[in-house]
Design a protein around this motif. Structure first.
Motif, mmCIF file in Angstrom:
data_model
loop_
_atom_site.group_PDB
_atom_site.id
_atom_site.type_symbol
_atom_site.label_atom_id
_atom_site.label_comp_id
_atom_site.label_asym_id
_atom_site.label_seq_id
_atom_site.Cartn_x
_atom_site.Cartn_y
_atom_site.Cartn_z
ATOM 1 N N VAL A 1 0.843 -1.191 0.000
ATOM 2 C CA VAL A 1 0.000 0.000 0.000
ATOM 3 C C VAL A 1 0.884 1.249 0.000
ATOM 4 O O VAL A 1 0.681 2.181 -0.787
ATOM 5 C CB VAL A 1 -0.944 -0.001 1.225
ATOM 6 C CG1 VAL A 1 -1.821 1.231 1.196
ATOM 7 C CG2 VAL A 1 -1.783 -1.257 1.230
ATOM 8 N N THR A 2 1.894 1.258 0.870
ATOM 9 C CA THR A 2 2.811 2.406 0.934
ATOM 10 C C THR A 2 3.418 2.682 -0.435
ATOM 11 O O THR A 2 3.414 3.820 -0.918
ATOM 12 C CB THR A 2 3.974 2.095 1.909
ATOM 13 O OG1 THR A 2 3.420 1.577 3.108
ATOM 14 C CG2 THR A 2 4.776 3.335 2.206
ATOM 15 N N LEU B 1 -1.591 16.357 -0.722
ATOM 16 C CA LEU B 1 -0.516 15.439 -0.321
ATOM 17 C C LEU B 1 0.730 15.693 -1.157
ATOM 18 O O LEU B 1 0.650 15.850 -2.376
ATOM 19 C CB LEU B 1 -0.973 13.994 -0.569
ATOM 20 C CG LEU B 1 -1.788 13.353 0.532
ATOM 21 C CD1 LEU B 1 -2.463 12.117 -0.007
ATOM 22 C CD2 LEU B 1 -0.902 12.999 1.708
ATOM 23 N N LYS B 2 1.885 15.742 -0.490
ATOM 24 C CA LYS B 2 3.128 15.984 -1.227
ATOM 25 C C LYS B 2 4.208 14.985 -0.831
ATOM 26 O O LYS B 2 4.208 14.481 0.289
ATOM 27 C CB LYS B 2 3.627 17.401 -0.924
ATOM 28 C CG LYS B 2 2.718 18.491 -1.420
ATOM 29 C CD LYS B 2 3.459 19.354 -2.411
ATOM 30 C CE LYS B 2 2.480 20.132 -3.263
ATOM 31 N NZ LYS B 2 3.074 21.299 -3.875
ATOM 32 N N ASP C 1 7.963 10.453 7.526
ATOM 33 C CA ASP C 1 8.563 11.503 6.715
ATOM 34 C C ASP C 1 8.714 11.129 5.241
ATOM 35 O O ASP C 1 9.686 11.503 4.588
ATOM 36 C CB ASP C 1 9.945 11.860 7.299
ATOM 37 C CG ASP C 1 10.147 13.369 7.242
ATOM 38 O OD1 ASP C 1 9.121 14.071 7.086
ATOM 39 O OD2 ASP C 1 11.291 13.806 7.328
ATOM 40 N N LEU C 2 7.762 10.352 4.734
ATOM 41 C CA LEU C 2 7.785 10.070 3.303
ATOM 42 C C LEU C 2 6.903 11.057 2.549
ATOM 43 O O LEU C 2 7.163 11.381 1.399
ATOM 44 C CB LEU C 2 7.290 8.640 3.029
ATOM 45 C CG LEU C 2 8.225 7.519 3.477
ATOM 46 C CD1 LEU C 2 7.536 6.173 3.371
ATOM 47 C CD2 LEU C 2 9.510 7.512 2.652
ATOM 48 N N VAL D 1 -1.402 6.218 5.191
ATOM 49 C CA VAL D 1 -1.028 7.617 4.932
ATOM 50 C C VAL D 1 -0.538 8.256 6.234
ATOM 51 O O VAL D 1 0.473 8.975 6.264
ATOM 52 C CB VAL D 1 -2.220 8.401 4.334
ATOM 53 C CG1 VAL D 1 -1.960 9.911 4.394
ATOM 54 C CG2 VAL D 1 -2.467 7.976 2.898
ATOM 55 N N LYS D 2 -1.240 7.972 7.325
ATOM 56 C CA LYS D 2 -0.840 8.510 8.635
ATOM 57 C C LYS D 2 0.590 8.087 8.964
ATOM 58 O O LYS D 2 1.455 8.896 9.301
ATOM 59 C CB LYS D 2 -1.786 7.974 9.722
ATOM 60 C CG LYS D 2 -2.720 9.049 10.272
ATOM 61 C CD LYS D 2 -3.519 8.466 11.422
ATOM 62 C CE LYS D 2 -5.004 8.771 11.239
ATOM 63 N NZ LYS D 2 -5.871 7.817 11.951
#
Lengths: 339, 472, 254
Positions: free
Chosen positions: A44-45, A98-99, A89-90, A82-83
């Motif tokens: 997922v990441t 989102l960045k 720090d990605l 996402v959290k």
């Protein structure tokens, strides 16, 4: 239970049916369940990073909602991940948007590198058909580690581009540039070379494949309006809907070069015509391409049909004193200039 | 000198390769050909003024034409097969008379004279010798006829044209036109057919050709098909048509084999083998008159003798096993009888019987000894008159007498049909299995190629049996 | 059918017919190893058979000899082992036969490489010849099927060809055993160092590749000063040949 041929037959069909449902290729329950066990946080990441990277490249902004729409995972899981990614720090939030952080971008580039290398590998070293490359690369991008990726790259000769024309990021994160614009943006009569064929979404990609459009082909636009785009390439005419054409990237050619009308594909050569080979299309890859070159299908060689096949293909061509049979799909990838 | 540090060289080559781009191979090949063209223009003169009559081209025009191409091809292949099957009859029966009817009794009397114990003479002479003699008698003549003829066609240069004509059919099932030739070779012998797949230089298509070669009825199986068809199929039609009917039945089986070959090729190319690299190229070399005697000599040495020798090596132990299982007793029953009993149920489900299944298990080394083994085992378990004793394979001169024994063993028309099907669809003989391993060097593909046909055979005979029983 | 024609050289002073003995497959304690390379369908195996007296089967059919056949002959009291390599169009690809042929010429370091070419299709055959000449400088071109070439009215200037290629050229018709004595004699001359070849190097390489090859060749020669075919190794490294990388690491090439 007493033997009865009808019962035996029914039992046989039930067992075959069950086995089919469980083990049929790709969609069998067994494989689906097996894959579901593997769908974990890492995947997922990595998929989120990749999506953000692609959005960033195309200049679009993404909020959580769009992300939930484009990704094919459980919504809660995505929000959870996402959290964690912000903590690690990605990624970070700029108000809603989102960045990617620098670390996140590096990570995303690594995934993109594996994906494109693997497509290159599938194209050059295996016989899998084009339709399958993307899905297989989607699986593999989560599996290879850093060292394996570099070994793979070296094995493939550190290629610059994947088979669709997308640049493969280097070990250090360098990305070559793709020249060109989307085909619908080209005015009528402009000349260009196809530099990229987008493989998503699948439906449009399959349409492009069915049209037999080749990477690296020179084209000339003859009609461009809201309903269709028509262009000439290699002696054939292609008509595409704008939405399909938008998946082709074409690098316009500034210099006034004349596309000669007698440039064609070898498959269009008729009996008793002779021609000079001008090259082999980029669509012919790996071992097949080398074999063709070794057999003498090189730039400048004279070629003519030696024998017509009674079943339509393969025809035999006389090249450098020898008669060599090629199938139609091979002949379509050899470019010639008719005399 | 070992283990040089060349990392910087590799690093440099990677960097340079990146700079050159992916056209290195293209450019290099073009460069070489450009050099070649220069050299040729310096040194070669072709006298174009003397109009060359290209005989090759004239032959090619005919053998690949729409009208004559296929008739010529079928005519040639049919002639080769016909000459093989018919022509082998006479030398085969001569060899059988010599090795089986004359030498075998002489050997038996010989060992009786020197008081060899019965078990040793049974083991050596009834087991090992008989199996080997059988294989030689059935196998040698057809191969000695088939291979030289095939090799002559090959040397002349006709075979690549067959591959050319048929490639489109094979392409549709994901295979290579040259598979037409390896399949034809398989009609002579599957092991030789598997070796012949070397002419296919594309990995995927070569594997397909290797795995599906077994669907060509080899010459060890033709006699079985013909015998059973004559006894059972020929009997259901009026006697004037009986030989025609049995011939048709055998042809149907052979054609069915080709259908299975195409179907399996297609399925393999779409599933298990779709990741294997696939390329195509087919050179049509110039015709060259074969050197007749040299070709015959080399094909006898290279193909016939090697295949025969391998078959003998595998057949000898099989003969020993056949004799042993019929003569070693567990309790009151021989191993053979016990095995047949336990397989009868499964055999019935397939429309076969335990005798047939056991015969196919012990006769893996050579299809030639299946019928003699079946006859021996049938006599053994039914206790009817006939045969030469436990473990001694035999065959009868009279087709009717053979039929009587089989019918006494409970055979029906269904058994006959399913035996013919199972003879087509079962594991390759051990010579072929060994050859597949040598050619693929892969245990996985060897196991697959051995098991896949027998599973197909089980499924097909099972379906035929159930439907037959429902209908009749 | 096989009328043996006495060729001119069999009676000439150079060729010592009594010194020739075909050894078939008995090839123990040989003095020289000779590799036999060539395109498919050039009559390569016929040449092999006439040299060794063996009767290896060959078909009129590319890719027939896949396994490596070996045989031998004795000439002027020296024993030669002949290795028949698989017929290939090129040595640049990854296919099994090409790798086998390439590896033998590179790693087997034969004393002489005989390249059999079809005189009727010289241009196509030169593709392989020029590649082999990048690897080894001890080679002879056997221009076979001269009988067919004659029928096709093809005239080849063998002396110019030999000069252009920098290796001896022997015209043969192996089917009729013509030219074989000359071939044997030439092989022995090269093996004993009486003929020194100056093989042709591929010239028409685009400048960007030529520059890359030069840079790489210099680097290779620094590390391996005695390597005879550094240019070929540079080609292979640019191609990404893993066998070459392995061989360089183990120092097998020197």
């Amino acid at each position: 239970m007493k033997y009865n041929p009808t019962y035996a037959l029914i039992l046989f069909f039930i067992i075959s049916g069950v086995l089919y449902v469980l083990f049929r290729p790709a969609k069998g329950w067994f494989w689906i369940i097996k894959n579901n066990f593997k769908s974990n946080e890492k995947i997922v990441t990595e998929d989120i990073l990749k999506q953000l990277y692609h959005f960033e490249n195309s200049g679009n902004k993404v909020d959580t909602k769009t992300l939930l729409q484009v990704l094919d995972f459980n919504n809660n899981q995505i929000i959870e991940v996402v959290k964690k990614m912000t903590i690690n720090d990605l990624i970070y939030f700029e108000s809603d948007v989102l960045k990617l952080t620098n670390a996140g971008r590096d990570y995303a580039l690594r995934i993109v590198r594996i994906h494109r290398l693997w497509e290159r590998y599938l194209a050059d070293k295996t016989g899998f058909s084009k339709e399958e490359w993307h899905d297989r690369a989607e699986m593999m991008e989560h599996k290879l580690n850093h060292d394996e990726t570099n070994t793979l790259a070296a094995h493939l000769g550190n290629p610059k581009f994947d088979p669709h024309g997308d640049p493969i990021p280097t070990k250090t994160g360098k990305v070559a540039e793709v020249h060109g614009v989307e085909l619908p943006l080209l005015p009528v009569n402009s000349i260009g070379r196809i530099t990229h064929i987008e493989d998503e979404p699948e439906i449009i990609y399959k349409q492009i494949l069915a049209e037999n459009i080749h990477m690296g082909s020179l084209i000339r636009v003859v009609e461009n309006n809201a309903t269709r785009i028509v262009f000439l390439s290699e002696g054939e005419e292609f008509r595409l809907a704008p939405i399909v054409a938008a998946n082709l990237t074409v690098a316009p050619i500034e210099k006034e070069i004349i596309i000669e009308d007698n440039i064609a594909r070898l498959s269009s050569l008729k009996e008793d015509e002779t021609a000079i080979i001008t090259g082999i299309s980029k669509e012919s890859r790996g071992e097949s391409r080398r074999r063709l070159l070794d057999l003498g299908f090189v730039k400048g060689a004279t070629i003519k049909i030696d024998l017509i096949n009674p079943l339509g293909e393969p025809n035999a061509y006389l090249i450098k004193g020898t008669s060599i049979a090629l199938r139609k799909d091979q002949a379509a990838k050899i470019l010639i200039k008719k005399d | 000198m070992a283990n040089k540090n060349i990392d910087h060289i590799l690093e440099l080559s990677n960097e340079l390769r990146w700079q050159i781009g992916d056209e290195f191979h293209d450019n290099l090949t073009e460069g070489i050909y450009a050099d070649a063209a220069q050299i040729v223009s310096d040194t070669v003169q072709v006298d174009e003024s003397k109009k060359r009559f290209r005989l090759d081209r004239q032959i090619d025009k005919i053998v690949t034409s729409k009208v004559f191409g296929f008739p010529i091809m079928f005519l040639i292949l049919a002639t080769v097969l016909w000459l093989t099957i018919i022509g082998a009859n006479y030398p085969s029966s001569l060899l059988a008379q010599l090795l089986l009817d004359t030498f075998h009794p002489i050997l038996k009397t010989g060992v009786a004279a020197i008081n060899m114990p019965w078990w040793l003479s049974g083991f050596l002479i009834d087991g090992v010798y008989l199996a080997v003699a059988w294989v030689i008698a059935v196998m040698l003549p057809p191969m000695a006829i088939f291979f030289p003829m095939f090799t002559l066609l090959e040397d002349f240069g006709y075979l690549p044209r067959v591959a050319f004509n048929l490639d489109n059919l094979f392409k549709k099932s994901g295979a290579h036109g040259k598979q037409a030739l390896t399949m034809t070779m398989g009609f002579g012998c599957n092991a030789a057919g598997v070796v012949a797949t070397r002419i296919i230089d594309s990995p995927r298509e070569r594997l397909i050709a290797i795995i599906t070669n077994n669907f060509s009825l080899c010459n060890g199986r033709w006699p079985t098909q013909i015998l059973i068809a004559t006894i059972f199929i020929g009997a259901v039609v009026p006697s004037t048509f009986s030989s025609l009917a049995s011939l048709l039945a055998v042809i149907v089986i052979a054609v069915l084999g080709m259908a299975f070959m195409f179907g399996t090729s297609w399925a393999l190319s779409k599933t298990l083998l779709k990741g294997q690299v696939s390329t195509f190229n087919l050179e049509l070399p110039p015709y060259r008159p074969p050197r007749f005697w040299k070709t015959i000599y080399t094909s006898l040495i290279d193909r016939t003798m090697i295949v025969l020798w391998r078959a003998i090596v595998f057949a000898a132990p099989a003969g020993a096993v056949i004799w042993l299982i019929s003569n070693i007793y567990i309790g009151n029953e021989s191993i053979a009888a016990w095995a047949i009993d336990s397989m009868n149920g499964f055999g019935f489900l397939l429309g076969l019987n335990g005798v047939i299944l056991l015969a196919y298990i012990v006769a893996i080394p050579a299809n030639e000894i299946v019928i003699p083994t079946i006859l021996m085992l049938t006599v053994l378990v039914t206790g009817i008159d006939g045969g030469a004793g436990a473990g001694v394979m035999f065959e009868l001169d009279s087709v009717n007498a053979t039929g009587d024994i089989l019918k006494a063993g409970g055979w029906t028309l269904l058994t006959a049909i399913n035996l013919m099907l199972f003879s087509l669809l079962h594991n390759p003989c051990s010579t072929t299995i060994y050859t597949i391993y040598k050619e693929t060097k892969s245990v996985k593909w060897t196991v697959f190629a051995s098991i896949m046909p027998v599973i197909l055979g089980f499924i097909v005979t099972f379906l035929v049996a159930q439907i037959w029983r429902i209908v009749f | 059918m096989d009328t043996k024609v006495k060729s001119a050289c069999e009676t000439c002073a150079h060729f010592n017919a009594d010194g020739l003995k075909k050894m078939g497959i008995h090839t123990d304690n040989v003095d020289f190893v000779v590799a036999l390379a060539g395109n498919p369908n050039t009559g390569k195996s016929t040449v092999f058979n006439s040299l060794t007296g063996l009767r290896q089967h060959t078909g009129n059919w590319p890719g027939k000899t896949v396994t490596r056949a070996e045989g031998g002959f004795e000439y002027n009291k020296q024993k030669y082992k002949l290795v028949d390599l698989p017929g290939t169009y090129s040595l640049l690809s990854t296919s099994e036969d090409e790798a086998a042929a390439r590896d033998f010429i590179l790693f087997g370091k034969p004393d002489v490489t005989v390249i059999v070419a079809d005189a009727n299709r010289l241009e196509r055959n030169l593709n392989l010849v020029l590649q082999i000449l990048e690897i080894t400088d001890k080679a002879v071109l056997c221009l076979n099927l001269m009988d067919e070439a004659k029928r096709n009215h093809i005239i080849i200037d063998e002396r110019t060809l030999a000069r252009d290629l920098g290796i001896p050229v022997v015209a043969t018709s192996a089917r009729f055993s013509q030219g074989i004595p000359e071939l044997i004699h030439t092989i022995s001359e090269i093996a004993n160092g009486n003929i020194i070849c100056k093989p042709h190097r591929i010239k028409n390489v685009p400048s960007n590749i030529e520059n890359a090859v030069k840079t790489l060749t210099a680097e290779i020669e620094k590390e391996f000063p005695n390597i005879p075919n550094s240019r070929w190794i540079a080609f292979r490294l640019l191609e990404g040949d893993t066998e070459i990388i392995k061989a360089l690491k183990s120092g097998e090439l020197v």
